[in-house]
Design a protein around this motif. Structure first.
Motif, PDB file in Angstrom:
ATOM      1  N   LEU A  79      43.728  11.199  55.856  1.00 47.52           N
ATOM      2  CA  LEU A  79      44.354  12.199  54.998  1.00 47.52           C
ATOM      3  C   LEU A  79      43.484  13.421  54.718  1.00 47.52           C
ATOM      4  O   LEU A  79      43.952  14.379  54.119  1.00 47.52           O
ATOM      5  N   SER A  80      42.245  13.375  55.174  1.00 47.16           N
ATOM      6  CA  SER A  80      41.360  14.505  54.888  1.00 47.16           C
ATOM      7  C   SER A  80      41.835  15.757  55.626  1.00 47.16           C
ATOM      8  O   SER A  80      42.405  15.681  56.712  1.00 47.16           O
ATOM      9  N   THR A  81      41.613  16.876  54.970  1.00 46.85           N
ATOM     10  CA  THR A  81      42.001  18.170  55.523  1.00 46.85           C
ATOM     11  C   THR A  81      40.886  19.164  55.203  1.00 46.85           C
ATOM     12  O   THR A  81      39.880  18.804  54.600  1.00 46.85           O
ATOM     13  N   GLU A  82      41.107  20.399  55.563  1.00 45.84           N
ATOM     14  CA  GLU A  82      40.098  21.424  55.297  1.00 45.84           C
ATOM     15  C   GLU A  82      39.855  21.592  53.805  1.00 45.84           C
ATOM     16  O   GLU A  82      38.749  21.921  53.390  1.00 45.84           O
ATOM     17  N   ASP A  83      40.888  21.350  52.977  1.00 47.51           N
ATOM     18  CA  ASP A  83      40.731  21.571  51.539  1.00 47.51           C
ATOM     19  C   ASP A  83      40.144  20.373  50.798  1.00 47.51           C
ATOM     20  O   ASP A  83      39.694  20.518  49.667  1.00 47.51           O
ATOM     21  N   ASP A  87      35.516  11.908  51.574  1.00 46.87           N
ATOM     22  CA  ASP A  87      34.783  11.463  50.383  1.00 46.87           C
ATOM     23  C   ASP A  87      35.425  11.973  49.096  1.00 46.87           C
ATOM     24  O   ASP A  87      35.426  11.279  48.083  1.00 46.87           O
ATOM     25  N   GLU A  88      35.969  13.169  49.135  1.00 51.78           N
ATOM     26  CA  GLU A  88      36.635  13.718  47.952  1.00 51.78           C
ATOM     27  C   GLU A  88      37.967  13.022  47.678  1.00 51.78           C
ATOM     28  O   GLU A  88      38.411  12.959  46.535  1.00 51.78           O
ATOM     29  N   LEU A  89      38.596  12.502  48.717  1.00 53.19           N
ATOM     30  CA  LEU A  89      39.893  11.829  48.571  1.00 53.19           C
ATOM     31  C   LEU A  89      39.782  10.389  48.082  1.00 53.19           C
ATOM     32  O   LEU A  89      40.710   9.874  47.460  1.00 53.19           O
ATOM     33  N   LYS A  90      38.670   9.751  48.349  1.00 54.38           N
ATOM     34  CA  LYS A  90      38.524   8.329  48.010  1.00 54.38           C
ATOM     35  C   LYS A  90      38.834   8.010  46.549  1.00 54.38           C
ATOM     36  O   LYS A  90      39.564   7.048  46.289  1.00 54.38           O
ATOM     37  N   PRO A  91      38.341   8.778  45.580  1.00 58.08           N
ATOM     38  CA  PRO A  91      38.678   8.447  44.185  1.00 58.08           C
ATOM     39  C   PRO A  91      40.182   8.525  43.906  1.00 58.08           C
ATOM     40  O   PRO A  91      40.717   7.715  43.139  1.00 58.08           O
ATOM     41  N   ASP A  92      40.859   9.497  44.529  1.00 54.77           N
ATOM     42  CA  ASP A  92      42.311   9.615  44.357  1.00 54.77           C
ATOM     43  C   ASP A  92      43.025   8.390  44.911  1.00 54.77           C
ATOM     44  O   ASP A  92      43.963   7.875  44.309  1.00 54.77           O
ATOM     45  N   ASN A 118      52.280  12.851  43.992  1.00 55.99           N
ATOM     46  CA  ASN A 118      51.668  14.176  43.871  1.00 55.99           C
ATOM     47  C   ASN A 118      51.116  14.741  45.169  1.00 55.99           C
ATOM     48  O   ASN A 118      50.585  15.849  45.166  1.00 55.99           O
ATOM     49  N   ASN A 119      51.224  14.004  46.247  1.00 56.78           N
ATOM     50  CA  ASN A 119      50.571  14.438  47.485  1.00 56.78           C
ATOM     51  C   ASN A 119      51.447  14.327  48.717  1.00 56.78           C
ATOM     52  O   ASN A 119      50.943  14.124  49.814  1.00 56.78           O
ATOM     53  N   LEU A 120      52.711  14.464  48.542  1.00 55.26           N
ATOM     54  CA  LEU A 120      53.622  14.338  49.675  1.00 55.26           C
ATOM     55  C   LEU A 120      53.249  15.310  50.795  1.00 55.26           C
ATOM     56  O   LEU A 120      53.316  14.970  51.960  1.00 55.26           O
ATOM     57  N   TYR A 121      52.820  16.498  50.431  1.00 58.59           N
ATOM     58  CA  TYR A 121      52.442  17.485  51.442  1.00 58.59           C
ATOM     59  C   TYR A 121      51.326  16.969  52.342  1.00 58.59           C
ATOM     60  O   TYR A 121      51.321  17.218  53.549  1.00 58.59           O
ATOM     61  N   ARG A 122      50.372  16.239  51.774  1.00 62.69           N
ATOM     62  CA  ARG A 122      49.272  15.687  52.577  1.00 62.69           C
ATOM     63  C   ARG A 122      49.797  14.627  53.533  1.00 62.69           C
ATOM     64  O   ARG A 122      49.378  14.542  54.675  1.00 62.69           O
ATOM     65  N   VAL A 123      50.661  13.805  53.022  1.00 66.01           N
ATOM     66  CA  VAL A 123      51.208  12.718  53.825  1.00 66.01           C
ATOM     67  C   VAL A 123      52.004  13.306  54.992  1.00 66.01           C
ATOM     68  O   VAL A 123      51.851  12.865  56.133  1.00 66.01           O
ATOM     69  N   LYS A 124      52.840  14.269  54.710  1.00 69.69           N
ATOM     70  CA  LYS A 124      53.640  14.884  55.772  1.00 69.69           C
ATOM     71  C   LYS A 124      52.751  15.596  56.792  1.00 69.69           C
ATOM     72  O   LYS A 124      53.003  15.524  57.979  1.00 69.69           O
ATOM     73  N   ALA A 125      51.726  16.266  56.324  1.00 71.62           N
ATOM     74  CA  ALA A 125      50.803  16.949  57.225  1.00 71.62           C
ATOM     75  C   ALA A 125      50.100  15.952  58.124  1.00 71.62           C
ATOM     76  O   ALA A 125      49.939  16.172  59.323  1.00 71.62           O
ATOM     77  N   SER A 126      49.702  14.834  57.548  1.00 67.99           N
ATOM     78  CA  SER A 126      49.039  13.806  58.333  1.00 67.99           C
ATOM     79  C   SER A 126      49.985  13.217  59.366  1.00 67.99           C
ATOM     80  O   SER A 126      49.584  12.935  60.489  1.00 67.99           O
ATOM     81  N   ALA A 127      51.233  13.060  58.997  1.00 67.20           N
ATOM     82  CA  ALA A 127      52.219  12.498  59.915  1.00 67.20           C
ATOM     83  C   ALA A 127      52.430  13.433  61.115  1.00 67.20           C
ATOM     84  O   ALA A 127      52.585  12.966  62.247  1.00 67.20           O
ATOM     85  N   GLN A 128      52.397  14.704  60.876  1.00 63.93           N
ATOM     86  CA  GLN A 128      52.568  15.670  61.963  1.00 63.93           C
ATOM     87  C   GLN A 128      51.398  15.606  62.945  1.00 63.93           C
ATOM     88  O   GLN A 128      51.553  15.922  64.107  1.00 63.93           O
TER      89      GLN A 128
END
Length: 130
Positions: A79-83, A87-92, A118-128
């Motif tokens: 799920l990591s992206t440029e933003d 490591d920043e995602l792990k706590p979420d 709260n993160n559907l956009y990340r999930v969809k981006a990852s799916a693409q």
């Protein structure tokens, strides 16, 4: 906090050949009607008794769940992206995991729903990108 789980579901919704193969395998393993699978592709999981184990099955097949537990490192990496780095995602991701739920399907589904909230956009981006 919900970003990681949402990204996991984006992976579930991916239209790639791998995802189609996993969908078919989980559909057959769990005896899920095609109508339900069609709903899942459109992010419709509500009031569906099959959805929790379907999500657990998909996550297991793509390596996001091992032995009924979330693989936080794999999820964060996926799920990591440029933003936001892994490591920043792990706590979420970790904040969406409720280990008091003993049923693995329900635990995985609740975590997925939490992150998706709260993160559907990340999930969809990852799916693409899958």
């Amino acid at each position: 906090m919900y970003k990681s789980i949402l990204l996991m579901f984006a992976i579930v919704a991916a239209v790639s050949s791998h995802m189609e193969h996993y969908r078919e395998e989980c559909k057959n393993e769990l005896n899920i009607p095609q109508e339900n699978i069609d709903n899942y592709k459109n992010w419709k999981f509500e009031n569906d008794d099959h959805a929790p184990c379907y999500i657990e099955c998909i996550f297991r097949k793509i390596g996001l769940v091992t032995d009924g537990q979330f693989n936080v490192d794999a999820i964060a990496e996926k799920l990591s992206t440029e933003d936001k780095t892994a490591d920043e995602l792990k706590p979420d991701i970790e904040s969406c995991i409720d280990n008091t739920i003993t049923d693995s399907c329900k635990r995985i589904f609740k975590g997925f729903a939490c992150f998706k909230e709260n993160n559907l956009y990340r999930v969809k981006a990852s799916a693409q990108n899958s």
